[in-house]
Design an enzyme around this catalytic site. Sequence first.
Site, mmCIF file in Angstrom:
data_model
loop_
_atom_site.group_PDB
_atom_site.id
_atom_site.type_symbol
_atom_site.label_atom_id
_atom_site.label_comp_id
_atom_site.label_asym_id
_atom_site.label_seq_id
_atom_site.Cartn_x
_atom_site.Cartn_y
_atom_site.Cartn_z
ATOM 1 N N TYR A 13 0.883 -1.237 -0.109
ATOM 2 C CA TYR A 13 0.307 0.085 -0.186
ATOM 3 C C TYR A 13 0.864 1.965 -0.031
ATOM 4 O O TYR A 13 0.289 1.980 -0.531
ATOM 5 C CB TYR A 13 -0.847 -0.103 1.589
ATOM 6 C CG TYR A 13 -2.171 -0.724 0.500
ATOM 7 C CD1 TYR A 13 -3.264 -0.678 0.402
ATOM 8 C CD2 TYR A 13 -1.707 -2.388 1.161
ATOM 9 C CE1 TYR A 13 -4.793 -0.759 0.292
ATOM 10 C CE2 TYR A 13 -3.371 -3.322 0.719
ATOM 11 C CZ TYR A 13 -4.779 -2.689 0.527
ATOM 12 O OH TYR A 13 -5.726 -2.998 0.025
ATOM 13 N N ALA A 227 -0.084 9.317 16.353
ATOM 14 C CA ALA A 227 -0.669 8.892 17.929
ATOM 15 C C ALA A 227 -1.923 9.939 17.999
ATOM 16 O O ALA A 227 -2.517 9.558 18.781
ATOM 17 C CB ALA A 227 0.726 9.156 19.077
ATOM 18 N N CYS A 278 -1.491 1.076 10.666
ATOM 19 C CA CYS A 278 -1.238 1.793 11.584
ATOM 20 C C CYS A 278 -1.132 2.485 12.739
ATOM 21 O O CYS A 278 0.032 2.495 13.514
ATOM 22 C CB CYS A 278 -0.148 3.079 10.587
ATOM 23 S SG CYS A 278 0.491 3.214 9.427
HETATM 24 C C1 UDX Z 1 3.818 -0.021 5.524
HETATM 25 C C2 UDX Z 1 4.926 0.535 6.081
HETATM 26 O O1 UDX Z 1 6.032 -0.322 5.395
HETATM 27 C C3 UDX Z 1 4.853 -0.112 7.184
HETATM 28 O O2 UDX Z 1 5.503 0.100 8.175
HETATM 29 C C4 UDX Z 1 3.552 1.119 7.969
HETATM 30 O O3 UDX Z 1 3.627 1.150 8.421
HETATM 31 C C5 UDX Z 1 2.550 0.155 6.841
HETATM 32 O O4 UDX Z 1 2.752 0.522 5.569
HETATM 33 P P1 UDX Z 1 1.949 -1.213 3.968
HETATM 34 O O5 UDX Z 1 2.975 -1.389 2.053
HETATM 35 O O6 UDX Z 1 1.039 -0.456 3.911
HETATM 36 O O7 UDX Z 1 3.570 -1.628 4.844
HETATM 37 O O8 UDX Z 1 2.359 -3.120 3.574
HETATM 38 P P2 UDX Z 1 2.052 -4.555 2.886
HETATM 39 O O9 UDX Z 1 0.633 -3.889 1.687
HETATM 40 O O10 UDX Z 1 1.797 -5.394 3.526
HETATM 41 O O11 UDX Z 1 3.376 -3.923 1.849
HETATM 42 C C6 UDX Z 1 4.559 -4.829 1.782
HETATM 43 C C7 UDX Z 1 5.281 -5.660 0.815
HETATM 44 O O12 UDX Z 1 6.689 -6.084 0.897
HETATM 45 C C8 UDX Z 1 4.399 -7.062 0.584
HETATM 46 O O13 UDX Z 1 4.159 -6.346 -0.779
HETATM 47 C C9 UDX Z 1 5.577 -8.022 0.787
HETATM 48 O O14 UDX Z 1 4.995 -9.242 0.002
HETATM 49 C C10 UDX Z 1 7.223 -7.476 0.999
HETATM 50 N N1 UDX Z 1 7.955 -7.780 1.179
HETATM 51 C C11 UDX Z 1 8.096 -8.344 2.685
HETATM 52 C C12 UDX Z 1 8.796 -8.072 0.631
HETATM 53 O O15 UDX Z 1 8.868 -8.049 -0.362
HETATM 54 N N2 UDX Z 1 10.092 -8.620 1.069
HETATM 55 C C13 UDX Z 1 9.922 -9.059 2.638
HETATM 56 O O16 UDX Z 1 10.931 -9.067 3.327
HETATM 57 C C14 UDX Z 1 8.746 -9.221 3.186
HETATM 58 C C1 UDX Z 2 -2.760 6.985 8.603
HETATM 59 C C2 UDX Z 2 -2.066 8.114 8.895
HETATM 60 O O1 UDX Z 2 -3.475 8.772 8.766
HETATM 61 C C3 UDX Z 2 -1.195 8.737 7.784
HETATM 62 O O2 UDX Z 2 -0.678 9.897 7.826
HETATM 63 C C4 UDX Z 2 -0.560 7.705 7.908
HETATM 64 O O3 UDX Z 2 0.802 7.156 7.039
HETATM 65 C C5 UDX Z 2 -0.740 5.609 7.632
HETATM 66 O O4 UDX Z 2 -1.614 5.860 8.805
HETATM 67 P P1 UDX Z 2 -4.853 5.406 7.702
HETATM 68 O O5 UDX Z 2 -4.581 4.581 8.212
HETATM 69 O O6 UDX Z 2 -5.214 5.367 6.096
HETATM 70 O O7 UDX Z 2 -3.617 6.717 7.669
HETATM 71 O O8 UDX Z 2 -5.928 6.218 7.232
HETATM 72 P P2 UDX Z 2 -6.337 7.228 8.253
HETATM 73 O O9 UDX Z 2 -6.897 8.394 7.082
HETATM 74 O O10 UDX Z 2 -5.823 8.278 8.789
HETATM 75 O O11 UDX Z 2 -7.781 7.332 9.407
HETATM 76 C C6 UDX Z 2 -7.479 6.299 10.635
HETATM 77 C C7 UDX Z 2 -8.292 5.331 11.109
HETATM 78 O O12 UDX Z 2 -9.070 6.100 11.934
HETATM 79 C C8 UDX Z 2 -10.096 5.197 10.073
HETATM 80 O O13 UDX Z 2 -10.415 3.587 10.792
HETATM 81 C C9 UDX Z 2 -10.561 6.428 10.005
HETATM 82 O O14 UDX Z 2 -11.894 5.697 9.266
HETATM 83 C C10 UDX Z 2 -10.399 6.372 11.353
HETATM 84 N N1 UDX Z 2 -10.588 7.714 11.767
HETATM 85 C C11 UDX Z 2 -10.392 8.688 11.055
HETATM 86 C C12 UDX Z 2 -11.713 8.555 12.624
HETATM 87 O O15 UDX Z 2 -12.792 6.904 12.789
HETATM 88 N N2 UDX Z 2 -12.592 9.496 12.839
HETATM 89 C C13 UDX Z 2 -11.478 10.722 12.073
HETATM 90 O O16 UDX Z 2 -12.307 11.830 12.451
HETATM 91 C C14 UDX Z 2 -10.920 9.863 11.154
#
Ligand code: UDX
Ligand code: UDX
Length: 464
Positions: A13, A227, A278
Site C-alpha cells: 500500500y 499517535a 498504522c
Molecule cells: C507500509 C509500511 O511499510 C509500514 O511500515 C507501515 O506502517 C504501513 O505501511 P504496507 O505497504 O501497507 O506497509 O504493507 P504491505 O501492503 O503489506 O506491503 C509490504 C510488501 O512487502 C508486501 O507486498 C510483501 O510481500 C513485501 N515484502 C515483505 C517483501 O518484498 N520482502 C520482505 O522481506 C517482506
Molecule cells: C494513517 C495516517 O493518517 C497516515 O498519515 C499514515 O501514513 C498512515 O496512517 P490511514 O491509516 O490510511 O492513515 O487512515 P486515516 O485516514 O488516518 O484513518 C485511520 C482510522 O481512523 C480509520 O479507521 C478512520 O476511519 C478512523 N478515523 C479517522 C475516525 O474514526 N475518525 C476521524 O475523524 C478520522
Amino acid sequence: MKIKSICCIGAGYVGGPTMSVIAQKNPHIKVVVVDLNAQRIADWNAKDLTKLPIYEPGLDEVVSEARGRNLFFSTEIDKAIDEAEMIFISVNTPTKTYGEGKGMAADLKYIELCARQIAKVAKSDKVVVEKSTLPVKTAEAIQNILDNTGNGVNFQILSNPEFLAEGTAMRDLTIPDRVLIGGDSNDNNGREAIQALVDIYASWVPKENILTTNVWSSELSKLTANAFLAQRVSSINSLSELCEATGANVQEVAKAIGMDSRIGPNFLQVSVGFGGSCFQKDILNLVYIAKSLGLNEVADYWNQVIVMNIHQRDRFAKNIIKTLYSTVSGKKITFLGWAFKKDTNDTRESAAIYVADSLIDEEAKINVYDPKVTASQIQTDINYLNTRSEDDNFKYLKSENDPYIAAEGAHAIAILTEWDEFKTYDWQRIYTIMQKPAFLFDGRNVLDKEVLEDIGFIYKGIGS
Ligand code: UDX
Ligand code: UDX
C-alpha cells in the site's frame, strides 16, 4: 549526487503508490519496485488497470502513465538492488506475535532480511531509505548490519516516513503537507544523500515543504503523528459515550470545538473505532519504547488511546445485542462496510472484524456487503483472530455482492465503513425487505437519522 536508478523493496500500500508518483514526477529516473510475492508483482503488471493489487482512487492513471516508461514491477530483487543508487525499504512491520515485546513491539525481521540482502548484493555505494514505519533508532541497526556484512561499500541511511492515508494516497503524495527526510547532516556523505532525496521530491514538492531533520527525530515524528491523530479519534469517541449518557450530541460538540482554530476541524469524526495498519501498531510501538526506557507514565498515557478504541468497538457490539432484546442468536445482522475506512480495499485492524467477532460469539448470523473487499479477504480476517474454527466462522459470517440481497430478512443493519454509496441506497426498499422492527446501527453517523426514522427504522447513531 544525482540519482538515476531507484529500487523499492515492498510493493504494498505504501511502496506501490509512492514509487508510482516518484516515477511519474521524475521521468529521468528508473524506478523498479520489487517484492517477494510474485502474484503481487504480476497484479501490478496487469494490463487491466482495475486488477492492480490495491484499490486507490487515481492510482490507475499514474501507473498507466509511468509503467513501462520508467516504472517497473519485478521479482528480480538482487538485480534491482545491484542497479540502483538509492533503495527504499517499504516492507511491512507488523506488531510482534512472539517473544520479547509480543503484542507491542514492531517485528523487524523483514527489515533485517532486506538489510542483509542489500549488504550481500551491493557492489557500489548505496543510499538506503527507510520508508516503513520503524521504531526510533532502527537506522542504527540497519547501519550495523550493512557495515558488518557488506562488501566494503558505503551505505548512507535516511529515514523518509510516509504520511499518506489510504483512500487519499494520490492526493497526499501529489500535494503533501510536508515531506520529512532524516539523515546525518554532520557527515559529508550524509549531507549528499539527504540532498539527493530532497532533489527527487523537489521535482514536484515546494522546497519549503521538505523538512530535513536528524534520523531519530524523523523516525519519532512518524510514530508521533499517528499517535496524535489516533488520540483525536479516541478523544471524540470517548465523548460520544458521555454524550449518550447526558443528551448532548457529539456531532454538535465536534463542530463547536473544531471551529476553534487552535483545535481545528479534522479527525473529529466519531466512529466505531479507528482501524488501519498504522494507528494501533505505531502507538503500541511508542508505548513499548517508552516502557523500555522506564517512562511508565508516558507509556500509560498513550496506551489509553488504544484502551478507548477497543472500548468503543465493544460498546458498539454490546449496544446491538442489548437493543435486539439482549439476544442475537440466530438473527441476521447485515454489515454495510468491512474496510477500515472508505475508498480502500484494505481491512487491516478494521473495527468491523472485531464487532463481527463479538456478535458471532453470541451466535448472530452476519452478512457483509463491502463495495471493494472480497469474500475471501473477509474470511481471512475473521480467521486471523483465531477465536473459533474456520468452519464455524464460515457458518456465521457470509458476504454478498449486492447490498439489497445482504439486507434481505435482516433484523438489523450495522454501518461499519463510511462508503459514500450507502447514502444513495433506496432505504425504503431496504426497510421493506427487513424483519420488523428494523434496526439501523450507524457506526459512522453517515445516514440521515430523520429520513430513516420517517421510513420506520429504529435508528441508532453514535454519540447522541
Ligand atoms: C507500509 C509500511 O511499510 C509500514 O511500515 C507501515 O506502517 C504501513 O505501511 P504496507 O505497504 O501497507 O506497509 O504493507 P504491505 O501492503 O503489506 O506491503 C509490504 C510488501 O512487502 C508486501 O507486498 C510483501 O510481500 C513485501 N515484502 C515483505 C517483501 O518484498 N520482502 C520482505 O522481506 C517482506
Ligand atoms: C494513517 C495516517 O493518517 C497516515 O498519515 C499514515 O501514513 C498512515 O496512517 P490511514 O491509516 O490510511 O492513515 O487512515 P486515516 O485516514 O488516518 O484513518 C485511520 C482510522 O481512523 C480509520 O479507521 C478512520 O476511519 C478512523 N478515523 C479517522 C475516525 O474514526 N475518525 C476521524 O475523524 C478520522
